[in-house]
Design a protein around this motif. Structure first.
Motif, PDB file in Angstrom:
ATOM      1  N   ASN A 296       0.845  -1.195   0.000  1.00  0.00           N
ATOM      2  CA  ASN A 296       0.000   0.000   0.000  1.00  0.00           C
ATOM      3  C   ASN A 296       0.874   1.237   0.000  1.00  0.00           C
ATOM      4  O   ASN A 296       1.796   1.337   0.798  1.00  0.00           O
ATOM      5  N   CYS A 297       0.556   2.159  -0.865  1.00  0.00           N
ATOM      6  CA  CYS A 297       1.309   3.413  -0.921  1.00  0.00           C
ATOM      7  C   CYS A 297       1.179   4.136   0.421  1.00  0.00           C
ATOM      8  O   CYS A 297       0.098   4.244   0.974  1.00  0.00           O
ATOM      9  N   ARG A 298       2.320   4.604   0.929  1.00  0.00           N
ATOM     10  CA  ARG A 298       2.376   5.295   2.210  1.00  0.00           C
ATOM     11  C   ARG A 298       1.519   6.570   2.194  1.00  0.00           C
ATOM     12  O   ARG A 298       1.042   7.027   3.205  1.00  0.00           O
ATOM     13  N   ASN A 299       1.334   7.122   1.023  1.00  0.00           N
ATOM     14  CA  ASN A 299       0.631   8.401   0.900  1.00  0.00           C
ATOM     15  C   ASN A 299      -0.850   8.244   0.544  1.00  0.00           C
ATOM     16  O   ASN A 299      -1.710   8.745   1.244  1.00  0.00           O
ATOM     17  N   CYS A 300      -1.155   7.511  -0.529  1.00  0.00           N
ATOM     18  CA  CYS A 300      -2.539   7.447  -0.997  1.00  0.00           C
ATOM     19  C   CYS A 300      -3.195   6.103  -0.721  1.00  0.00           C
ATOM     20  O   CYS A 300      -4.365   5.914  -1.038  1.00  0.00           O
ATOM     21  N   LYS A 301      -2.432   5.157  -0.147  1.00  0.00           N
ATOM     22  CA  LYS A 301      -2.945   3.832   0.245  1.00  0.00           C
ATOM     23  C   LYS A 301      -3.313   2.931  -0.933  1.00  0.00           C
ATOM     24  O   LYS A 301      -3.875   1.864  -0.755  1.00  0.00           O
ATOM     25  N   ARG A 302      -3.012   3.368  -2.152  1.00  0.00           N
ATOM     26  CA  ARG A 302      -3.281   2.551  -3.311  1.00  0.00           C
ATOM     27  C   ARG A 302      -2.287   1.390  -3.359  1.00  0.00           C
ATOM     28  O   ARG A 302      -1.157   1.537  -2.928  1.00  0.00           O
ATOM     29  N   LEU A 303      -2.718   0.230  -3.865  1.00  0.00           N
ATOM     30  CA  LEU A 303      -1.800  -0.901  -3.984  1.00  0.00           C
ATOM     31  C   LEU A 303      -0.885  -0.686  -5.188  1.00  0.00           C
ATOM     32  O   LEU A 303      -1.310  -0.200  -6.221  1.00  0.00           O
TER      33      LEU A 303
ATOM     34  N   TYR B  34       5.850  -2.823  -5.271  1.00  0.00           N
ATOM     35  CA  TYR B  34       6.993  -2.214  -4.609  1.00  0.00           C
ATOM     36  C   TYR B  34       8.290  -2.844  -5.082  1.00  0.00           C
ATOM     37  O   TYR B  34       8.425  -4.065  -5.093  1.00  0.00           O
TER      38      TYR B  34
ATOM     39  N   LYS C 208       8.337   3.877  -0.020  1.00  0.00           N
ATOM     40  CA  LYS C 208       7.126   3.070  -0.152  1.00  0.00           C
ATOM     41  C   LYS C 208       6.002   3.933  -0.709  1.00  0.00           C
ATOM     42  O   LYS C 208       5.003   4.189  -0.066  1.00  0.00           O
TER      43      LYS C 208
ATOM     44  N   CYS D 112       3.704   4.863  -4.377  1.00  0.00           N
ATOM     45  CA  CYS D 112       3.342   4.422  -5.719  1.00  0.00           C
ATOM     46  C   CYS D 112       3.975   5.395  -6.719  1.00  0.00           C
ATOM     47  O   CYS D 112       4.357   6.502  -6.347  1.00  0.00           O
TER      48      CYS D 112
ATOM     49  N   CYS E 267       2.644   9.010  -6.656  1.00  0.00           N
ATOM     50  CA  CYS E 267       3.037   9.813  -5.498  1.00  0.00           C
ATOM     51  C   CYS E 267       4.518  10.147  -5.549  1.00  0.00           C
ATOM     52  O   CYS E 267       4.942  11.193  -5.075  1.00  0.00           O
TER      53      CYS E 267
END
Ligand SMILES: [Zn+2]
Ligand SMILES: [Zn+2]
Length: 131
Positions: free
Chosen positions: A5-12, A15, A20, A22, A25
């Motif tokens: 999960n992206c640390r910023n927008c939580k999108r998968l 990696y 961490k 996307c 971001c």
């Protein structure tokens, strides 16, 4: 490669390495970095809190860039980072000059010792790396 999960927008996203974040971001962060860089160039001596406010980023993020030596505080700046070794205030990177120099000296010392052990004194005091 792993899904994260992206640390910023939580999108998968897939990696690979580094932050961490996307790809989207990561691009935004790069844009933010450019913005901060421009701002500091236009406003030399600006306070880190002002920079964070004006550029809508965080002090933590700015300090991270300074640690990565992508940004630096002004030489006469009253704020900075702590040297990771002795805690003295520095304006860029991870170590103060003394500690960075000390580390280098320690390494040179090891190198000299190594040469002595091998019984190969350097001629004329000049050293070069042996292949
Ligand atoms: Zn994201
Ligand atoms: Zn230090």
């Amino acid at each position: 490669m792993e899904l994260m999960n992206c640390r910023n927008c939580k999108r998968l996203f897939n990696y690979v390495t580094g932050e961490k974040l996307c790809p989207q971001c990561k691009d935004l962060l790069e844009e933010k970095f450019e913005e901060v860089k421009e701002y500091i160039r236009d406003n030399p001596g600006a306070n880190i809190n002002t920079v964070a406010d004006e550029c809508e980023t965080t002090v933590k993020q700015i300090k991270k860039w300074v640690r990565e030596a992508r940004l630096t505080f002004a030489d006469d700046s009253l704020v900075g980072l702590e040297c990771e070794r002795c805690g003295k205030m520095i304006h860029c990177g991870r170590f103060c000059k003394d500690c960075a120099g000390g580390l280098e000296e320690a390494m040179n010392g090891m190198f000299r010792q190594d040469i002595q052990l091998k019984g190969k004194p350097s001629s004329g005091g000049k050293m070069r790396f042996l292949e």
